[in-house]
Design a protein around this motif. Sequence first.
Motif, PDB file in Angstrom:
ATOM      1  N   ALA A 155      18.394   9.055  19.985  1.00 38.50           N
ATOM      2  CA  ALA A 155      17.039   7.726  19.190  1.00 38.50           C
ATOM      3  C   ALA A 155      18.203   7.188  18.387  1.00 38.50           C
ATOM      4  CB  ALA A 155      16.101   8.350  18.769  1.00 38.50           C
ATOM      5  N   ALA A 156      19.054   8.052  17.776  1.00 36.96           N
ATOM      6  CA  ALA A 156      20.238   8.152  16.272  1.00 36.96           C
ATOM      7  C   ALA A 156      20.942   6.832  17.529  1.00 36.96           C
ATOM      8  CB  ALA A 156      20.698   8.865  16.135  1.00 36.96           C
ATOM      9  N   GLU A 157      21.506   6.838  18.107  1.00 32.66           N
ATOM     10  CA  GLU A 157      22.758   5.933  19.388  1.00 32.66           C
ATOM     11  C   GLU A 157      22.385   4.783  19.309  1.00 32.66           C
ATOM     12  OE1 GLU A 157      23.756   8.163  22.637  1.00 32.66           O
ATOM     13  OE2 GLU A 157      24.488   9.787  21.826  1.00 32.66           O
ATOM     14  N   ILE A 158      20.010   4.658  19.915  1.00 26.19           N
ATOM     15  CA  ILE A 158      19.422   3.126  19.891  1.00 26.19           C
ATOM     16  C   ILE A 158      20.055   3.157  18.887  1.00 26.19           C
ATOM     17  CG2 ILE A 158      17.671   2.438  20.895  1.00 26.19           C
ATOM     18  CD1 ILE A 158      17.545   5.317  22.901  1.00 26.19           C
ATOM     19  N   LEU A 159      19.575   3.476  18.061  1.00 34.01           N
ATOM     20  CA  LEU A 159      18.608   2.829  16.213  1.00 34.01           C
ATOM     21  C   LEU A 159      20.131   2.568  15.510  1.00 34.01           C
ATOM     22  CD1 LEU A 159      15.699   5.228  15.439  1.00 34.01           C
ATOM     23  CD2 LEU A 159      15.188   2.708  16.619  1.00 34.01           C
ATOM     24  N   ASP A 160      21.398   3.361  15.877  1.00 37.01           N
ATOM     25  CA  ASP A 160      22.474   2.777  15.122  1.00 37.01           C
ATOM     26  C   ASP A 160      22.247   3.657  13.720  1.00 37.01           C
ATOM     27  OD1 ASP A 160      25.524   2.556  14.915  1.00 37.01           O
ATOM     28  OD2 ASP A 160      24.913  -0.075  13.929  1.00 37.01           O
ATOM     29  N   PHE A 161      22.081   4.902  13.537  1.00 38.18           N
ATOM     30  CA  PHE A 161      21.501   5.673  12.325  1.00 38.18           C
ATOM     31  C   PHE A 161      22.356   7.598  12.911  1.00 38.18           C
ATOM     32  CE2 PHE A 161      18.926   2.247  10.846  1.00 38.18           C
ATOM     33  CZ  PHE A 161      19.272   2.268   9.553  1.00 38.18           C
ATOM     34  N   PRO A 162      22.847   7.493  12.410  1.00 37.50           N
ATOM     35  CA  PRO A 162      23.210   8.897  11.383  1.00 37.50           C
ATOM     36  C   PRO A 162      22.368   9.752  11.349  1.00 37.50           C
ATOM     37  CG  PRO A 162      25.024   7.924  10.162  1.00 37.50           C
ATOM     38  CD  PRO A 162      23.535   7.113  10.656  1.00 37.50           C
ATOM     39  N   VAL A 163      22.227  11.046  12.897  1.00 36.56           N
ATOM     40  CA  VAL A 163      21.087  11.608  12.862  1.00 36.56           C
ATOM     41  C   VAL A 163      21.179  12.288  11.383  1.00 36.56           C
ATOM     42  CG1 VAL A 163      20.510  13.884  13.804  1.00 36.56           C
ATOM     43  CG2 VAL A 163      22.066  12.670  14.796  1.00 36.56           C
ATOM     44  N   ASN A 164      21.856  12.744  10.708  1.00 36.36           N
ATOM     45  CA  ASN A 164      21.548  13.580   9.088  1.00 36.36           C
ATOM     46  C   ASN A 164      19.903  11.749   8.260  1.00 36.36           C
ATOM     47  OD1 ASN A 164      22.978  15.414   9.827  1.00 36.36           O
ATOM     48  ND2 ASN A 164      24.755  14.496   8.630  1.00 36.36           N
ATOM     49  N   PHE A 165      21.098  11.146   8.608  1.00 36.09           N
ATOM     50  CA  PHE A 165      19.386  10.581   8.335  1.00 36.09           C
ATOM     51  C   PHE A 165      18.578  10.482   8.042  1.00 36.09           C
ATOM     52  CE2 PHE A 165      16.495   6.497   8.101  1.00 36.09           C
ATOM     53  CZ  PHE A 165      17.265   5.808   6.464  1.00 36.09           C
ATOM     54  N   PHE A 166      17.810  10.888   9.314  1.00 36.39           N
ATOM     55  CA  PHE A 166      16.729  11.243   9.431  1.00 36.39           C
ATOM     56  C   PHE A 166      16.190  12.756   9.083  1.00 36.39           C
ATOM     57  CE2 PHE A 166      17.851   9.336  14.028  1.00 36.39           C
ATOM     58  CZ  PHE A 166      17.211   8.248  13.915  1.00 36.39           C
ATOM     59  N   TYR A 167      16.823  13.468   8.348  1.00 35.72           N
ATOM     60  CA  TYR A 167      16.773  14.107   7.472  1.00 35.72           C
ATOM     61  C   TYR A 167      16.344  14.433   6.010  1.00 35.72           C
ATOM     62  CZ  TYR A 167      16.946  16.683  11.913  1.00 35.72           C
ATOM     63  OH  TYR A 167      16.874  16.989  13.351  1.00 35.72           O
ATOM     64  N   GLY A 168      16.823  13.007   5.715  1.00 35.12           N
ATOM     65  CA  GLY A 168      16.715  13.137   3.853  1.00 35.12           C
ATOM     66  C   GLY A 168      15.398  12.966   3.561  1.00 35.12           C
ATOM     67  N   ASP A 169      15.827  13.025   2.249  1.00 38.56           N
ATOM     68  CA  ASP A 169      14.289  12.793   1.374  1.00 38.56           C
ATOM     69  C   ASP A 169      13.034  11.713   1.481  1.00 38.56           C
ATOM     70  OD1 ASP A 169      14.625  14.957   0.035  1.00 38.56           O
ATOM     71  OD2 ASP A 169      15.682  13.932  -1.531  1.00 38.56           O
ATOM     72  N   ASP A 170      11.840  11.460   0.922  1.00 36.79           N
ATOM     73  CA  ASP A 170      11.214  10.707   1.747  1.00 36.79           C
ATOM     74  C   ASP A 170      11.478   9.042   0.808  1.00 36.79           C
ATOM     75  OD1 ASP A 170       9.625  11.599   2.943  1.00 36.79           O
ATOM     76  OD2 ASP A 170       7.838  12.238   1.623  1.00 36.79           O
ATOM     77  N   PHE A 171      11.198   7.941   1.128  1.00 39.51           N
ATOM     78  CA  PHE A 171      11.556   6.358   0.753  1.00 39.51           C
ATOM     79  C   PHE A 171       9.838   6.594   0.020  1.00 39.51           C
ATOM     80  CE2 PHE A 171      15.286   6.008   4.240  1.00 39.51           C
ATOM     81  CZ  PHE A 171      15.750   5.896   2.920  1.00 39.51           C
ATOM     82  N   GLU A 172      10.217   4.907  -1.073  1.00 38.24           N
ATOM     83  CA  GLU A 172       9.383   5.599  -1.687  1.00 38.24           C
ATOM     84  C   GLU A 172       8.415   4.233  -0.352  1.00 38.24           C
ATOM     85  OE1 GLU A 172       7.340   2.426  -5.832  1.00 38.24           O
ATOM     86  OE2 GLU A 172       9.534   3.574  -6.120  1.00 38.24           O
ATOM     87  N   LYS A 173       7.193   4.700  -0.366  1.00 33.89           N
ATOM     88  CA  LYS A 173       6.354   3.413  -0.285  1.00 33.89           C
ATOM     89  C   LYS A 173       6.756   2.201  -0.312  1.00 33.89           C
ATOM     90  CE  LYS A 173       2.267   3.070   3.965  1.00 33.89           C
ATOM     91  NZ  LYS A 173       3.454   2.536   4.305  1.00 33.89           N
TER      92      LYS A 173
END
Length: 379
Positions: A49-67
């Motif tokens: 999924a990270a390759e398809i979305l072109d985001f590093p895997v580590n991006f998915f383990y960060g803090d929440d963004f403000e909605k």
Amino acid sequence: MFNMSRFDLARQRRGLTKRELAHRLDVTDRTISNWYSNQEVDDRILQKAAEILDFPVNFFYGDDFEKVEAQAVSFRALSKMTAKKRDMAISQTILAEMLSKWIDQNFDLPAPDVPDLHELRNDVSIDNFQSLDEIDEDNEQYYLEFSFPEICAETLRKAWGLGEQPIGNLIALLESKGIRVFSLTNDAQDVDACCRWTNDRPFIFLNTSKTAERCRFDLAHELGHLVMHKHGVVEGIQEQEANAFASAFLMPRRSISAEPIRSPSLKSIVMKKSIWRVSAAALTYRYHKLGIISTWNATSIYKQLAQRGKNNEPNPIAHETSLLLDKVFQALSDEKFQLSELTNALNITLEEINNLTFHIASKRYNLEAERRRSMLTVI
């Protein structure tokens, strides 16, 4: 810990529905739904999924963004925008604000100086305008309806010490007043521009694929939202008000009225447009609403412009870019700062940063060399 909100933002950034992502991953729709319910994803599939979305895997383990709710963002031309395009744009604004936060942590930059003018709505009327004797009944109605944005534009020009003079680099002006300006990528073609306030910092996000004149008007339009509609909008007229503000801010009434056109024509409009750095159509509209040229003259000029085609602006000006971001990346380059440090800090790609910063990163850095460096690992 895996953060599904970040995963969802990456999906929206690439303009994929959950079903489309499932198809790309060769999994069922139910599998994707279970991820969202359980907040868990198989590591092997997550890598794909990270390759398809072109985001590093580590991006998915960060803090929440403000909605960010859609209604919290003022979009230019929202009516012609699909929900997918809107969400793509909103996801870009979140990434840009993440980059802006990193810049604030590393540089001392201007604080916001953007007045809240919404209360002027209760104080304006046609009596605020002088020398309107030549305006016909239709144009007088225009001023009765849009006196609020007219007065707001005059008030802001006075507050910023602009007088009645043309504005040179509009992006530079906005940045000097603490407004952060970032670029939207070409995959958000339906989004002309958008803006919002985040933690008392005003942001404008601009689609630079339009003509330079259109981009300047879009910037002024969003500025109008920032100063007039910070506390919400007046249903049904907010876009018209922002357009009226942009027209008045870029082409101040007194200066335009002081320079009448003796023989109204497309040629005479083109000669004047280079002064105000607006489109020929916008200047024609302003002259007409001020009663300087007749409806017949304006209609004739519009027809000539239509014959040229939508993106064939006569005597075009050069696109503006961010001076603030250019200075930031120049300073980083001078300090031998590697962009891989920035991508690692934010967990987004070099291309994402470049697209958000008017391609300034590629101007100041060799992105291919930086990309290879970012792929190196220490063993």
